[in-house]
Design an enzyme around this catalytic site. Structure first.
Site, mmCIF file in Angstrom:
data_model
loop_
_atom_site.group_PDB
_atom_site.id
_atom_site.type_symbol
_atom_site.label_atom_id
_atom_site.label_comp_id
_atom_site.label_asym_id
_atom_site.label_seq_id
_atom_site.Cartn_x
_atom_site.Cartn_y
_atom_site.Cartn_z
ATOM 1 C CG HIS A 126 38.001 43.322 45.075
ATOM 2 N ND1 HIS A 126 36.727 43.749 44.780
ATOM 3 C CD2 HIS A 126 38.829 44.034 44.256
ATOM 4 C CE1 HIS A 126 36.774 44.673 43.829
ATOM 5 N NE2 HIS A 126 38.042 44.872 43.493
ATOM 6 C CG ASP A 163 38.609 50.513 43.751
ATOM 7 O OD1 ASP A 163 39.829 50.630 43.929
ATOM 8 O OD2 ASP A 163 38.100 49.775 42.860
ATOM 9 C CG HIS A 165 37.172 47.248 40.257
ATOM 10 N ND1 HIS A 165 38.384 47.925 40.251
ATOM 11 C CD2 HIS A 165 37.001 46.730 39.018
ATOM 12 C CE1 HIS A 165 38.932 47.800 39.039
ATOM 13 N NE2 HIS A 165 38.121 47.089 38.281
ATOM 14 C CG ASP A 246 40.197 51.468 40.431
ATOM 15 O OD1 ASP A 246 39.494 52.223 41.128
ATOM 16 O OD2 ASP A 246 40.349 50.250 40.689
HETATM 17 ZN ZN LIG Z 1 39.486 48.858 41.802
#
Ligand SMILES: [Zn+2]
Length: 310
Positions: A126, A163, A165, A246
Site C-alpha cells: 500500500h 492480497d 486489498h 487476508d
Molecule cells: Zn491486505
C-alpha cells in the site's frame, strides 16, 4: 547441470520490533504464527539484511524517506496515517522487509535457489511513492522488482498480488514501468478503493482483477487463469509475489471467502507458469493476513507448494 539449493526463507527478529498499538491487526504475533507454521519445513533459512538507502530510493524520494526517519518515536508510537503507526523499531523492521525481498531476488538470480519466501513485516504493497498507508512504509516488492530490472538487468519482471486489498502502492510505484507487469486480485469495494479493471498502467501492463465480497475460490480461479495466460505472453524473467492471506474466509478484515486450498491452487498455477517462462524463479513476500490460524495454515500451503514444485 547446476545444483539448485533448497528453497530460501528470509526473516529477521527485528521485524517483531515493529510493535503496533494494542488491538491493531498488523501485529508481531502474525510473524510468530508464520514461523510456527513453517517450523518443520526443510528450508534454507537466512537473515533478512537491512536494505541500504539506495535500494529504498529506487522507488521513494529522499524527502519521503527522511520524513519517515524523522517520525520514528523514541518510545510509544507516532502516526503516519489513520492506520499506519511507527514504533521505535519500525524503521529497522521496514528496512529488513525491503532488504529481505532484495536479497531473495539476488540469491534466486544467481542460481542459489529457484524459490524464496520472505516472512518479514511491515507489509509494503500500500505504500505509494511519497505516502505511507495501510500498515505499509516502503514498497518492498516494487523496490525488488526495480532492483531486478536495473541492477540485474532483467528485461521484464511480473509482480502478482493476491492480497485481498488492492496493491495501490505497487501499482503507483510501477505505473510507468513498461518492464514490470503488475497483476492484482482484490475484493472491491474495499480499502483502499483503487483497483478497478479500467486502471491499466501507462503501458497497459497493469491488470486489475476486482472480485465481489463472498465470491469465493471459484471466482478467484476464473479470473486468475486468464490473467496468468497474459503473464505468460509477457514472458517475465522473474515472478515476484505479494502474498497476502487476508482473502481467507476466517480473516476479520475482508470477505472473499477463500480457503487454504485456493491459496494452494494459485501458488501451484504461479509455479507452473514460472517453470514455463523463467526457469521456475519465484520470490514471494508476505503482505497481509490477520486471522492467525488461517494465516499459518495458508502460508504453510503456499510454501509447501513452492517447495513441492521446486
Ligand atoms: Zn491486505
Amino acid at each position: 547441470m547446476t545444483d539448485i539449493g533448497r528453497m530460501l526463507l528470509f526473516s529477521h527478529e527485528d521485524c517483531l520490533g515493529h510493535a503496533e498499538p494494542p488491538g491493531h491487526p498488523e501485529q508481531a504475533a502474525r510473524l510468530m504464527a508464520v514461523e510456527r507454521a513453517l517450523a518443520g519445513f526443510d528450508l534454507d533459512r537466512r537473515a533478512a539484511p537491512l536494505a541500504g538507502r539506495s535500494e529504498v530510493l529506487r522507488c521513494h524520494p529522499a524527502g519521503y524517506v527522511a520524513q519517515v526517519e524523522a517520525a520514528v518515536p523514541a518510545d510509544g508510537w507516532s502516526m503516519l496515517d489513520g492506520d499506519t503507526w511507527l514504533a521505535p523499531g519500525s524503521l529497522t523492521a521496514a528496512l529488513r522487509a525491503v532488504g529481505g525481498v532484495c536479497a531473495a531476488v539476488d540469491a534466486v538470480l544467481v542460481g542459489e535457489a529457484k524459490r524464496a519466501f520472505i516472512a518479514c513485516r511491515p507489509p509494503g504493497h500500500h505504500a505509494e511513492t511519497a505516502r505511507a498507508m495501510g500498515f505499509c512504509l516502503f514498497g518492498s516488492v516494487a523496490i525488488a522488482a526495480k532492483r531486478a530490472l536495473d541492477h540485474h538487468r532483467l528485461s521484464r519482471v511480473a509482480v502478482l498480488d493476491f492480497d485481498v486489498h488492492h496493491g495501490n502502492g505497487t501499482q503507483d510505484l510501477l505505473w510507468d514501468e513498461s518492464r514490470a507487469m503488475f497483476v492484482s486480485s482484490h475484493e472491491m469495494p474495499l480499502y483502499p478503493g483503487t483497483g478497478a479493471a479500467r486502471e491499466t498502467g501507462a503501458h497497459g501492463q497493469v491488470v486489475n482483477l476486482p472480485l465481489r465480497a463472498g465470491s469465493g475460490g471459484a471466482a478467484m480461479r476464473a479470473v486468475w487463469a486468464p490473467a496468468l495466460a497474459r503473464v505468460r505472453d509477457f514472458a517475465p524473467d522473474l515472478i515476484l509475489v505479494s502474498a497476502g492471506f487476508d482473502a481467507h474466509a476466517d480473516d476479520p478484515l475482508a470477505s472473499l471467502e477463500w480457503e487454504v486450498e485456493d491459496f494452494r491452487w494459485l501458488t501451484a498455477a504461479i509455479c507452473d507458469l514460472a517453470d514455463q517462462v523463467c526457469g521456475g524463479r519465484v520470490v514471494s513476500a508476505l503482505e497481509g493476513g490477520y486471522d492467525l490460524p488461517a494465516l499459518g495454515a495458508s502460508v504453510a500451503a503456499h510454501v509447501d507448494e513452492m517447495m513441492r514444485r521446486a
